[in-house]
Each structure stands twice: as C-alpha cells, then as structure tokens.
Design a protein around this motif. Structure first.
Motif, short mmCIF file in Angstrom:
data_model
loop_
_atom_site.label_atom_id
_atom_site.label_comp_id
_atom_site.label_asym_id
_atom_site.label_seq_id
_atom_site.Cartn_x
_atom_site.Cartn_y
_atom_site.Cartn_z
N THR A 74 0.85 -1.18 0.00
CA THR A 74 0.00 0.00 0.00
C THR A 74 0.89 1.23 0.00
N GLN A 75 0.70 2.08 -0.99
CA GLN A 75 1.47 3.33 -1.09
C GLN A 75 0.52 4.51 -1.05
N TYR A 76 0.81 5.44 -0.16
CA TYR A 76 0.04 6.68 -0.06
C TYR A 76 0.90 7.81 -0.63
N VAL A 77 0.32 8.59 -1.54
CA VAL A 77 1.05 9.66 -2.21
C VAL A 77 0.43 11.00 -1.82
N LEU A 78 1.27 11.91 -1.39
CA LEU A 78 0.83 13.26 -1.01
C LEU A 78 0.35 13.99 -2.26
N ALA A 79 -0.94 14.41 -2.25
CA ALA A 79 -1.49 15.10 -3.42
C ALA A 79 -0.78 16.42 -3.68
N ASP A 80 -0.56 17.17 -2.61
CA ASP A 80 0.27 18.38 -2.62
C ASP A 80 0.46 18.76 -1.15
N PRO A 81 1.42 19.62 -0.83
CA PRO A 81 1.70 19.92 0.58
C PRO A 81 0.49 20.43 1.38
N SER A 82 -0.47 21.07 0.73
CA SER A 82 -1.63 21.58 1.48
C SER A 82 -2.51 20.44 1.99
N ASN A 83 -2.37 19.25 1.42
CA ASN A 83 -3.17 18.09 1.82
C ASN A 83 -2.40 17.14 2.74
N GLN A 95 16.23 -3.24 -12.85
CA GLN A 95 16.27 -2.86 -14.26
C GLN A 95 15.40 -1.62 -14.46
N GLY A 96 15.99 -0.53 -14.95
CA GLY A 96 15.22 0.67 -15.21
C GLY A 96 14.86 1.48 -13.98
N ASP A 97 15.61 1.29 -12.90
CA ASP A 97 15.34 2.03 -11.67
C ASP A 97 15.83 3.46 -11.79
N ILE A 98 15.17 4.38 -11.08
CA ILE A 98 15.65 5.76 -11.03
C ILE A 98 16.58 5.92 -9.83
N PRO A 99 17.59 6.78 -9.91
CA PRO A 99 18.42 7.05 -8.72
C PRO A 99 17.56 7.70 -7.63
N GLY A 100 17.75 7.28 -6.41
CA GLY A 100 16.94 7.79 -5.31
C GLY A 100 17.00 9.29 -5.14
N PHE A 101 18.16 9.89 -5.46
CA PHE A 101 18.31 11.33 -5.23
C PHE A 101 17.44 12.16 -6.19
N LEU A 102 16.94 11.53 -7.26
CA LEU A 102 16.07 12.25 -8.20
C LEU A 102 14.61 12.28 -7.75
N GLY A 127 1.54 18.47 -13.18
CA GLY A 127 0.37 17.60 -13.20
C GLY A 127 0.59 16.30 -13.92
N GLN A 128 1.80 16.07 -14.45
CA GLN A 128 2.11 14.86 -15.22
C GLN A 128 2.80 13.83 -14.30
N PRO A 129 2.20 12.64 -14.10
CA PRO A 129 2.72 11.69 -13.11
C PRO A 129 3.60 10.57 -13.66
N ASP A 130 3.94 10.61 -14.95
CA ASP A 130 4.65 9.46 -15.54
C ASP A 130 5.94 9.13 -14.81
N ALA A 131 6.78 10.12 -14.59
CA ALA A 131 8.04 9.87 -13.89
C ALA A 131 7.79 9.51 -12.43
N LEU A 132 6.74 10.08 -11.84
CA LEU A 132 6.41 9.78 -10.44
C LEU A 132 6.11 8.30 -10.25
N MET A 133 5.51 7.67 -11.23
CA MET A 133 5.20 6.24 -11.13
C MET A 133 6.48 5.41 -11.02
N LYS A 134 7.57 5.92 -11.61
CA LYS A 134 8.86 5.23 -11.47
C LYS A 134 9.39 5.34 -10.05
N VAL A 135 9.08 6.45 -9.38
CA VAL A 135 9.46 6.60 -7.96
C VAL A 135 8.71 5.57 -7.12
N GLN A 191 7.70 2.69 -8.19
CA GLN A 191 8.32 1.40 -8.48
C GLN A 191 9.61 1.24 -7.66
N HIS A 192 10.38 2.31 -7.57
CA HIS A 192 11.61 2.31 -6.75
C HIS A 192 11.27 1.97 -5.30
N ASN A 193 10.24 2.60 -4.77
CA ASN A 193 9.81 2.35 -3.40
C ASN A 193 9.30 0.92 -3.23
#
Length: 417
Positions: free
Chosen positions: A132-141, A223-230, A242-250, A252-254
């Motif tokens: 289960t992964q919870y993602v912060l919608a934005d800091p106000s939430n 395979q295809g992991d992003i560096p954690g510092f990114l 508003g584009q989440p494509d790269a975020l989905m790789k984060v 996957q990393h998690n």
C-alpha cells in the motif's frame, strides 16, 4: 473593616484568575488539485477524508512471488526460527507481531520544509502480501495524507532500512506540525535492518546501500530504476506540471525497496541460524561476535568455532581473536593463549596490540610466567610504535602505560629468579 478582613478580601481578589480559553484552530479543508484525472489515469486512486485528498496505490503478491533469491512465503519460516529460538535479539519477532515493512520518499533530507510525499507499507495476512502506497497530493493536503496511514490507530512492528534514524523521525516531525488537527502518532516497535546489516557485513561490504545488498547478497538487480536522489525533483515536477509518468517510477523504486526489506530479513535470519555456510568467514565472525555482544555466549562461541574449523587460516584471525577473549573470560587460559597465537599472524595492528596485552595479562596473573609476559609486552610496544592511525598523544599515552607494565614485570623477573 478590620485589617484582617481587608487582607482576606485582597487574597480573594488575587486568587481570582481570568481563564482565557484557547480555541482549537478551525481546519480549512484544502481544494482538490487540478491534476486529479491525470494521476488517476496513471493508476493511482483518489482518496478523500475529513482533511483533504491523497492518492493511493495497492499491489498484491501471491505467497510464492519471487523477488531475487527468495519467495515471500519464506518470511513465515524466518519468523518460525525466531519463535523456536526464543532469543532476545534485534531481529526477533513472533507470529503475534504484525510486521509492516516500511519506507518513505521525501523532498529532502532534513528541516521543517522537508515533506514526506510517499508512505510505503508492505504486509501480509498469511494468504497474500499487500503493498500500500500513499502519495501526497500536494503539501496543502498533508494532514489527509498522514491521517490515512492509520499509524495513529494501530500497533505494529515497523521493519525499515535506516527508518529508525531517518524515516520515522521525519514522520514524527511532519506529524507534530499537523498535530492540531489529526490524532497523535502512535509509538511503534522498530526493527532497523540497516543497523543489523552493518553488524553482519562489517569489513565484508564497502557500501551498505540497499541496492548494494540486493546485488551482493540477495540476487536481485534492478532494471530501469531511477536514482533515489532524483525522487524529490520528480515529485515536485509532477505537482507543478500535473504529469505523473516519472512519479510512477518513484513508486516502483519504493516498491522494490519494500520487497527487498522482506528478502533481506529472510536472508539475514537464515544466516544467523543456518548451519550450512553460505557466506564469508568475515560475515560469520561478525555473527559470532554479535551473539557474544548480546550475551548469547554459547551460540557465539559455537559460531566462532565453526569459522575456525571450516575456513582458510588466512580468513579466521578475528574469529580466533574473539574466541580467545571468551576463553579468557571463562578462565580457559591455555586455550585462550593458543587462540590468540593463531590470531596474531593475520589480524590488523590494533587487534595485535590488544592480543599481546591479553597474552601479557594471562602470562603475568594466571600462568605466573613473567619472562613470557615481558616478551609479549615488548612485542606490544613494538606494534604501538608502528601504529599509523593513532595521534602522537595517543601513542605517548599507550607507550607510558605499557612501559610501566614492562618495568613491573622486569622487577618480578629479578625477584623470582
């Protein structure tokens, strides 16, 4: 009115306190972000509660799901080993514990301005494993994001990698900043696999990053992991664009981090209990010393003896050294002398100095062989002078103490000629 009555009246007046009621701040529920649809289309689910919105991702794995060298069901075998052993140990759990493998992703390393933007949990109900992964919608939430984790509600055993020093303190900070609105964060039992990993593979692995452990010990290569510092940059860009494509790789990393925590726990437990030698002499020496440090002396001595009997002599110096310390402690002085002597050719100078000190003590106080004690003390002084990492002040201090011992021993030699 008498003075006594006036004084009493003044006391009553002074005793009256005006109580200013502190009103609890009214919570203003933030607006939904404009990019909800884009993030939902990427595979995230919108969750709404009394404090705002967040996004959620859930993945389930069958018990026979394989990650690297292990299938997930082997976690139950590892727990059974701890139940049967009954040891007090940093890894020890029972089936009564609710294990939650836990990892976060943050927008920085420290400071009030650092947000946690991803909370990852991996646990089992003994029929399957659920991520289960919870993602912060934005800091106000943020209040909605923290509240939904339910960490204020249930008691669990948190298993993490550096979580005790980093992830959990960060969570406590963010919770405190939102404490006026959400329930108090509950204290949880913690198992930090980084601390234990250092005990297992000290002097064996140069780096203790989880990705290094995966490759070197767990037979898993990303395979295809992003560096954690990114990850922080990717999250902030996803919120801005508003584009989440790269975020989905984060995410996957998690996910890989959490799966590796399970297999690391399995692998480490097997190393501690399995009599079949699957790792280096250095690792098993570390294990023996670890058991000794935990006052599990019989187990520690058994592991160290196994190392000295099954590995090449060039790799067993420290095992002989730690074995000798325990033999001395239990008054097995002749065995201790043999073990220290076997250790000396291959251990580093700091250990050589300590070994010669122990040999000198045994010779002087237990074997009454003062000439032998003199010889060990002279050799120890030689290595003190060769020690390159000590400062001059440290060398001078050690030299003075050893020369005093040498003088005392020479006096005894003359006396008992």
């Amino acid at each position: 009115m008498s003075y006594e009555n006036k004084i009493l009246q003044m006391k009553k007046m002074l005793g009256k306190k005006t109580e200013n009621k502190v009103e609890k701040p009214v919570f203003q529920k933030p607006d939904r972000p404009s990019y909800v649809k884009q993030w939902e289309n990427a595979g995230l689910t919108l969750i709404e509660n009394d404090f705002g919105v967040l996004f959620k991702r859930v993945v389930t794995y069958p018990l026979d799901y394989k990650h690297g060298a292990y299938e997930l069901w082997e976690l139950f075998e590892a727990i059974q080993l701890w139940e049967d052993a009954g040891h007090e140990h940093p890894y020890a759990v029972t089936f009564d514990d609710t294990l939650v493998f836990f990892d976060t992703e943050t927008t920085g390393l420290k400071g009030v301005g650092t947000h946690i933007f991803l909370l990852g949990f991996l646990e089992t109900d003994e029929e399957e494993f659920t991520l289960t992964q919870y993602v912060l919608a934005d800091p106000s939430n943020e209040a909605a994001f923290l509240f939904e984790s339910k960490l204020w509600q249930r008691a669990v055993t948190i298993v993490s990698y550096n979580g005790k020093s980093f992830d959990w303190p960060q969570l406590e900070t963010r919770w405190t900043l939102n404490g006026a609105h959400i329930p108090r964060l509950r204290s949880q039992k913690q198992i930090d696999l980084l601390h234990s990993t250092k005990r297992l593979w000290k002097n064996d692995l140069e780096k203790m990053k989880l990705t290094t452990i995966e490759q070197e010990k767990l037979d898993f290569c990303r395979q295809g992991d992003i560096p954690g510092f990114l990850a922080p940059v990717i999250y902030l860009d996803a919120v801005k664009s508003g584009q989440p494509d790269a975020l989905m790789k984060v995410l996957q990393h998690n996910e890989w981090d959490l799966l590796s925590l399970i297999t690391l726990y399995i692998h480490s437990t097997q190393l501690l209990f399995n009599s079949q030698l699957q790792d280096s002499a250095t690792t098993y020496t570390n294990i023996g010393k670890w058991f000794n440090d935990l006052k599990l002396k019989d187990t520690g001595m058994e592991v160290l003896s196994t190392v000295t009997e099954n590995f090449d002599v060039a790799d067993t110096g420290l095992a002989h050294y730690y074995l000798a310390l325990e033999q001395k402690r239990t008054a097995q002085f002749e065995l201790a002398v043999k073990s220290f002597t076997k250790a000396l050719p291959t251990i580093d100078i700091p250990y050589k100095i300590k070994a010669y000190e122990q040999l000198a003590i045994i010779a002087e106080h237990h074997l009454r062989d003062y000439e032998e004690a003199v010889m060990h003390t002279q050799t120890g002084l030689h290595f003190i002078h060769k020690h390159n990492t000590w400062s001059m002040a440290q060398k001078d201090k050690q030299t003075l103490a050893w020369e005093k011992r040498l003088q005392r021993l020479r006096t005894k030699v003359e006396k008992y000629k």
